[in-house]
Design an enzyme around this catalytic site. Structure first.
Site, PDB file in Angstrom:
ATOM      1  N   GLU A 123       0.817  -1.229   0.000  1.00  0.00           N
ATOM      2  CA  GLU A 123       0.000   0.000   0.000  1.00  0.00           C
ATOM      3  C   GLU A 123       0.843   1.269   0.000  1.00  0.00           C
ATOM      4  O   GLU A 123       0.357   2.335  -0.347  1.00  0.00           O
ATOM      5  CB  GLU A 123      -0.921   0.023   1.220  1.00  0.00           C
ATOM      6  CG  GLU A 123      -2.001  -1.014   1.183  1.00  0.00           C
ATOM      7  CD  GLU A 123      -3.411  -0.431   1.129  1.00  0.00           C
ATOM      8  OE1 GLU A 123      -3.590   0.719   1.535  1.00  0.00           O
ATOM      9  OE2 GLU A 123      -4.309  -1.141   0.671  1.00  0.00           O
ATOM     10  N   ARG A 303      -1.805  -2.833  -8.972  1.00  0.00           N
ATOM     11  CA  ARG A 303      -0.653  -2.799  -8.066  1.00  0.00           C
ATOM     12  C   ARG A 303       0.277  -3.934  -8.448  1.00  0.00           C
ATOM     13  O   ARG A 303       0.115  -5.063  -8.006  1.00  0.00           O
ATOM     14  CB  ARG A 303      -1.204  -2.979  -6.654  1.00  0.00           C
ATOM     15  CG  ARG A 303      -0.267  -2.674  -5.564  1.00  0.00           C
ATOM     16  CD  ARG A 303      -0.964  -2.219  -4.313  1.00  0.00           C
ATOM     17  NE  ARG A 303      -1.709  -3.275  -3.662  1.00  0.00           N
ATOM     18  CZ  ARG A 303      -2.540  -3.069  -2.639  1.00  0.00           C
ATOM     19  NH1 ARG A 303      -2.759  -1.851  -2.183  1.00  0.00           N
ATOM     20  NH2 ARG A 303      -3.166  -4.064  -2.093  1.00  0.00           N
TER      21      ARG A 303
HETATM   22  C1  UGA Z   1      -4.832  -4.674   1.196  1.00  0.00           C
HETATM   23  C2  UGA Z   1      -4.738  -4.232   2.652  1.00  0.00           C
HETATM   24  O1  UGA Z   1      -4.582  -2.854   2.768  1.00  0.00           O
HETATM   25  C3  UGA Z   1      -3.603  -4.847   3.365  1.00  0.00           C
HETATM   26  O2  UGA Z   1      -3.994  -6.104   3.841  1.00  0.00           O
HETATM   27  C4  UGA Z   1      -2.321  -5.022   2.658  1.00  0.00           C
HETATM   28  O3  UGA Z   1      -1.304  -4.185   3.114  1.00  0.00           O
HETATM   29  C5  UGA Z   1      -2.378  -4.949   1.170  1.00  0.00           C
HETATM   30  O4  UGA Z   1      -3.612  -4.780   0.558  1.00  0.00           O
HETATM   31  C6  UGA Z   1      -1.784  -6.219   0.597  1.00  0.00           C
HETATM   32  O5  UGA Z   1      -2.185  -7.305   1.009  1.00  0.00           O
HETATM   33  O6  UGA Z   1      -0.973  -6.106  -0.313  1.00  0.00           O
HETATM   34  P1  UGA Z   1      -6.514  -4.147  -0.739  1.00  0.00           P
HETATM   35  O7  UGA Z   1      -5.812  -4.960  -1.765  1.00  0.00           O
HETATM   36  O8  UGA Z   1      -7.206  -2.937  -1.263  1.00  0.00           O
HETATM   37  O9  UGA Z   1      -5.545  -3.709   0.439  1.00  0.00           O
HETATM   38  O10 UGA Z   1      -7.535  -5.029   0.110  1.00  0.00           O
HETATM   39  P2  UGA Z   1      -8.745  -6.014  -0.150  1.00  0.00           P
HETATM   40  O11 UGA Z   1      -9.656  -5.788   1.012  1.00  0.00           O
HETATM   41  O12 UGA Z   1      -8.244  -7.397  -0.314  1.00  0.00           O
HETATM   42  O13 UGA Z   1      -9.493  -5.482  -1.472  1.00  0.00           O
HETATM   43  C7  UGA Z   1      -9.080  -5.736  -2.773  1.00  0.00           C
HETATM   44  C8  UGA Z   1     -10.080  -5.130  -3.746  1.00  0.00           C
HETATM   45  O14 UGA Z   1     -11.308  -5.865  -3.680  1.00  0.00           O
HETATM   46  C9  UGA Z   1     -10.454  -3.688  -3.476  1.00  0.00           C
HETATM   47  O15 UGA Z   1     -10.480  -2.986  -4.696  1.00  0.00           O
HETATM   48  C10 UGA Z   1     -11.865  -3.755  -2.887  1.00  0.00           C
HETATM   49  O16 UGA Z   1     -12.621  -2.612  -3.179  1.00  0.00           O
HETATM   50  C11 UGA Z   1     -12.426  -4.989  -3.563  1.00  0.00           C
HETATM   51  N1  UGA Z   1     -13.495  -5.736  -2.841  1.00  0.00           N
HETATM   52  C12 UGA Z   1     -13.293  -6.139  -1.554  1.00  0.00           C
HETATM   53  C13 UGA Z   1     -14.673  -6.068  -3.487  1.00  0.00           C
HETATM   54  O17 UGA Z   1     -14.876  -5.722  -4.667  1.00  0.00           O
HETATM   55  N2  UGA Z   1     -15.625  -6.808  -2.823  1.00  0.00           N
HETATM   56  C14 UGA Z   1     -15.469  -7.223  -1.543  1.00  0.00           C
HETATM   57  O18 UGA Z   1     -16.381  -7.879  -0.973  1.00  0.00           O
HETATM   58  C15 UGA Z   1     -14.261  -6.883  -0.883  1.00  0.00           C
END
Ligand code: UGA
Length: 333
Positions: A123, A303
């Site tokens: 992040e 990313r």
């Molecule tokens: C994560 C977290 O910030 C941390 O765990 C970590 O530092 C980092 O990324 C990592 O593991 O590298 P992010 O990838 O945004 O961030 O987290 P997620 O909650 O896994 O979400 C991924 C994507 O899925 C996001 O775009 C979110 O909006 C989407 N999402 C999430 C959905 O479309 N539906 C859902 O039910 C949940």
């Protein structure tokens, strides 16, 4: 003998690292002290006389934690809030735990001349354009009103503090940046029922229990998903090779598993159907990020890590495809 102290031993990374090290002959001389408030994932470990568990809270039991730091050869402080929903809903908790508590520990390790292996995060790169390189990429965040970035800022500042301490007086450290590590026991089922766990856990819980999954903003955003087994191999190489990994930052990610959230949800539904005898009917809904997370949320559209640094230094590259990771997660539900 090497005494390794893991703070946050019961977390996703802590648990996988401990169970792997205890079964690996190369680490026969390691004794692990693990600190956590919980003992849920660790319950799965067989009794092992090279692992000691201490039920401490790093905020409330500082003196006891400090004593363990004094005794340790290597410290891995893995305690952190790492779920985006909490960055938006309770940003001060994120700052206090992820930054303030870890700052105290980092400074103590520096004072005592201990080796520290510290989790930064993918992040920190924010909204920039990948592939992200540890030593050349700019770190780009949204405006202050978007509290989603408090996690990235807290982590980034700690990265900078570690470099600054080293400038003041030499520090033995390696920073690592996990890119969406996935595997069994990622988040607790409790957090997924509240809608506040990371993507894979949330999708599985929503598909199995609610029979409805949500794609935030249509699910076009992408992530590079990295199997926790690959991640743990990288951490073990860092542990074993202090000389080459000293004072370095390593991305630990899988650039070949770059999938959109929509593609991931299709794979989850497909595999659930393949594995279960009944027909899994799951509906897919789309929500805006504002509705799903709240006003303080901003997303990252893609990313992608460069993994040249860890590839060149430690000859590491990821081996597992996303499908293999998902199979492994489903086999362990
Ligand atoms: C994560 C977290 O910030 C941390 O765990 C970590 O530092 C980092 O990324 C990592 O593991 O590298 P992010 O990838 O945004 O961030 O987290 P997620 O909650 O896994 O979400 C991924 C994507 O899925 C996001 O775009 C979110 O909006 C989407 N999402 C999430 C959905 O479309 N539906 C859902 O039910 C949940």
């Amino acid at each position: 003998m090497t005494r390794l102290l893991i703070l946050g031993a019961d977390g996703f990374i802590g648990y996988h690292l401990i169970s792997n090290i205890l079964e690996d002959k190369i680490f026969d001389d390691y004794v692990i002290d693990g600190v956590d408030t919980n003992f849920q994932r660790l319950n799965k470990l067989k009794n092992n006389n090279r692992f000691n568990f201490f039920q401490y809270d790093i905020k409330k039991n500082q003196k006891n934690v400090d004593k363990l730091i004094e005794k340790a050869d290597i410290i891995m402080p893995l305690v952190a809030i790492a779920t985006p929903k909490i960055y938006v809903e309770r940003p001060m908790d994120v700052f206090e735990l992820d930054f303030e508590e870890n700052l105290r520990i980092v400074k103590l390790c520096h004072d005592l001349n201990k080796r520290i292996i510290f989790p930064s995060t993918s992040e920190v790169y924010g909204k920039g354009k990948g592939p992200f390189e540890e030593d050349t990429t700019d770190l780009v965040y949204g405006p202050i009103q978007y509290s989603r970035w408090i996690y990235a800022c807290s982590k980034q500042l700690l990265d900078r503090v570690i470099f600054a301490l080293d400038q003041k007086r030499s520090f033995r450290f390696t920073l690592f940046r996990p890119f969406n590590w996935v595997g069994p026991y990622l988040d607790s089922l409790e957090s997924s029922s509240e809608g506040s766990s990371r993507l894979i856990t949330q999708l599985l819980n929503d598909a199995i229990i609610r029979k409805e999954i949500t794609l935030v903003d249509g699910g076009h955003q992408k992530r590079c998903f990295t199997d926790v087994r690959d991640g743990i191999e990288a951490l073990k190489l860092i542990l074993l090779h202090e000389k080459i990994s000293n004072k370095k930052i390593y991305n630990i990610g899988n650039p070949w598993n770059n999938l959109s959230v929509r593609e991931v949800s299709d794979k989850v539904i497909y595999l659930l159907n393949k594995k279960s005898k009944i027909n899994f009917l799951v509906s897919v809904s789309v929500k805006s990020s504002k509705e799903f997370y709240g006003a303080g949320y901003q997303d990252v559209s893609n990313r992608i890590p460069s993994i040249n640094a860890i590839g060149n230094d430690l000859n590491w590259s990821p081996k597992y495809s996303f499908d293999q990771s998902l199979e492994n997660i489903l086999d362990n539900i």
